[in-house]
Motif scaffolding. Structure first.
Motif, PDB file in Angstrom:
ATOM      1  N   MET A 282       0.837  -1.174   0.000  1.00 23.56           N
ATOM      2  CA  MET A 282       0.000   0.000   0.000  1.00 23.56           C
ATOM      3  C   MET A 282       0.887   1.245   0.000  1.00 23.56           C
ATOM      4  N   THR A 283       0.579   2.197  -0.848  1.00 22.34           N
ATOM      5  CA  THR A 283       1.361   3.428  -0.910  1.00 22.34           C
ATOM      6  C   THR A 283       0.631   4.546  -0.185  1.00 22.34           C
ATOM      7  N   ASP A 284       1.408   5.417   0.417  1.00 21.89           N
ATOM      8  CA  ASP A 284       0.839   6.573   1.102  1.00 21.89           C
ATOM      9  C   ASP A 284       0.494   7.651   0.090  1.00 21.89           C
ATOM     10  N   GLU A 285      -0.552   8.378   0.383  1.00 18.41           N
ATOM     11  CA  GLU A 285      -0.909   9.530  -0.432  1.00 18.41           C
ATOM     12  C   GLU A 285       0.001  10.693  -0.056  1.00 18.41           C
ATOM     13  N   LEU A 286       0.356  11.494  -1.037  1.00 14.66           N
ATOM     14  CA  LEU A 286       1.178  12.671  -0.792  1.00 14.66           C
ATOM     15  C   LEU A 286       0.311  13.916  -0.877  1.00 14.66           C
ATOM     16  N   SER A 287       0.632  14.876  -0.043  1.00 14.86           N
ATOM     17  CA  SER A 287      -0.062  16.155  -0.102  1.00 14.86           C
ATOM     18  C   SER A 287       0.964  17.274   0.048  1.00 14.86           C
ATOM     19  N   ILE A 288       0.616  18.424  -0.476  1.00 13.77           N
ATOM     20  CA  ILE A 288       1.474  19.600  -0.361  1.00 13.77           C
ATOM     21  C   ILE A 288       0.809  20.573   0.595  1.00 13.77           C
ATOM     22  N   ARG A 289       1.589  21.006   1.576  1.00 16.27           N
ATOM     23  CA  ARG A 289       1.101  22.001   2.536  1.00 16.27           C
ATOM     24  C   ARG A 289       1.908  23.278   2.326  1.00 16.27           C
ATOM     25  N   VAL A 290       1.235  24.407   2.341  1.00 15.59           N
ATOM     26  CA  VAL A 290       1.880  25.703   2.159  1.00 15.59           C
ATOM     27  C   VAL A 290       1.825  26.456   3.484  1.00 15.59           C
ATOM     28  N   GLU A 291       2.973  26.898   3.956  1.00 13.63           N
ATOM     29  CA  GLU A 291       3.050  27.677   5.194  1.00 13.63           C
ATOM     30  C   GLU A 291       3.685  29.023   4.884  1.00 13.63           C
ATOM     31  N   ARG A 292       3.123  30.072   5.408  1.00 14.73           N
ATOM     32  CA  ARG A 292       3.654  31.413   5.171  1.00 14.73           C
ATOM     33  C   ARG A 292       4.791  31.756   6.131  1.00 14.73           C
ATOM     34  N   SER A 293       4.870  31.041   7.241  1.00 15.75           N
ATOM     35  CA  SER A 293       5.919  31.302   8.224  1.00 15.75           C
ATOM     36  C   SER A 293       6.670  30.016   8.519  1.00 15.75           C
ATOM     37  N   PHE A 294       7.971  30.126   8.670  1.00 15.57           N
ATOM     38  CA  PHE A 294       8.784  28.954   8.975  1.00 15.57           C
ATOM     39  C   PHE A 294       8.445  28.388  10.347  1.00 15.57           C
TER      40      PHE A 294
ATOM     41  N   LEU B 229      12.238  34.566  -0.252  1.00 16.67           N
ATOM     42  CA  LEU B 229      10.999  34.257  -0.944  1.00 16.67           C
ATOM     43  C   LEU B 229      10.264  33.117  -0.254  1.00 16.67           C
ATOM     44  N   GLY B 230       9.239  33.428   0.487  1.00 15.90           N
ATOM     45  CA  GLY B 230       8.327  32.421   1.020  1.00 15.90           C
ATOM     46  C   GLY B 230       7.238  32.260  -0.005  1.00 15.90           C
ATOM     47  N   PRO B 231       6.310  31.482   0.157  1.00 19.91           N
ATOM     48  CA  PRO B 231       5.997  30.632   1.295  1.00 19.91           C
ATOM     49  C   PRO B 231       6.818  29.343   1.284  1.00 19.91           C
ATOM     50  N   HIS B 232       6.646  28.572   2.325  1.00 20.67           N
ATOM     51  CA  HIS B 232       7.365  27.315   2.486  1.00 20.67           C
ATOM     52  C   HIS B 232       6.442  26.178   2.054  1.00 20.67           C
ATOM     53  N   LEU B 233       6.945  25.303   1.205  1.00 14.74           N
ATOM     54  CA  LEU B 233       6.164  24.168   0.713  1.00 14.74           C
ATOM     55  C   LEU B 233       6.651  22.893   1.386  1.00 14.74           C
ATOM     56  N   LEU B 234       5.711  22.107   1.876  1.00 14.77           N
ATOM     57  CA  LEU B 234       6.046  20.841   2.516  1.00 14.77           C
ATOM     58  C   LEU B 234       5.321  19.714   1.797  1.00 14.77           C
ATOM     59  N   LEU B 235       6.048  18.702   1.416  1.00 16.64           N
ATOM     60  CA  LEU B 235       5.470  17.511   0.815  1.00 16.64           C
ATOM     61  C   LEU B 235       5.354  16.479   1.928  1.00 16.64           C
ATOM     62  N   GLU B 236       4.127  16.041   2.199  1.00 15.31           N
ATOM     63  CA  GLU B 236       3.886  15.155   3.338  1.00 15.31           C
ATOM     64  C   GLU B 236       3.107  13.921   2.909  1.00 15.31           C
ATOM     65  N   THR B 237       3.259  12.868   3.696  1.00 11.22           N
ATOM     66  CA  THR B 237       2.446  11.672   3.492  1.00 11.22           C
ATOM     67  C   THR B 237       1.241  11.748   4.405  1.00 11.22           C
ATOM     68  N   ASP B 238       0.127  11.251   3.925  1.00 12.65           N
ATOM     69  CA  ASP B 238      -1.106  11.255   4.728  1.00 12.65           C
ATOM     70  C   ASP B 238      -1.154  10.059   5.648  1.00 12.65           C
TER      71      ASP B 238
END
Length: 70
Positions: free
Chosen positions: A1-13, A61-70
């Motif tokens: 089974m593979t995990d789903e990936l999602s992108i989260r955008v944060e304006r502050s570190f 240059l923000g924002p910060h992008l995070l690639l995460e597994t669900d």
């Protein structure tokens, strides 16, 4: 089974937890063969934003992008 990936955008570190950042950046001081690099640490990068040193006016240059597994 593979995990789903999602992108989260944060304006502050500071929205990124220090623990998560340390795991990703290799800046955890515990059990690492590599030398600790304070410039990549969460504390240093957060301080740059908090002090106003790292802003769009200074070329950060923000924002910060995070690639995460669900």
């Amino acid at each position: 089974m593979t995990d789903e990936l999602s992108i989260r955008v944060e304006r502050s570190f500071t929205a990124i937890s220090p623990e998560s950042w340390s795991r990703l950046s290799g800046t955890s001081k515990e059990g690492k063969a590599l030398a600790y690099n304070p410039i990549l640490s969460h504390a240093f990068l957060s301080a740059l934003e908090d002090s106003g040193s790292a802003t769009t006016q200074t070329g950060w240059l923000g924002p910060h992008l995070l690639l995460e597994t669900d």
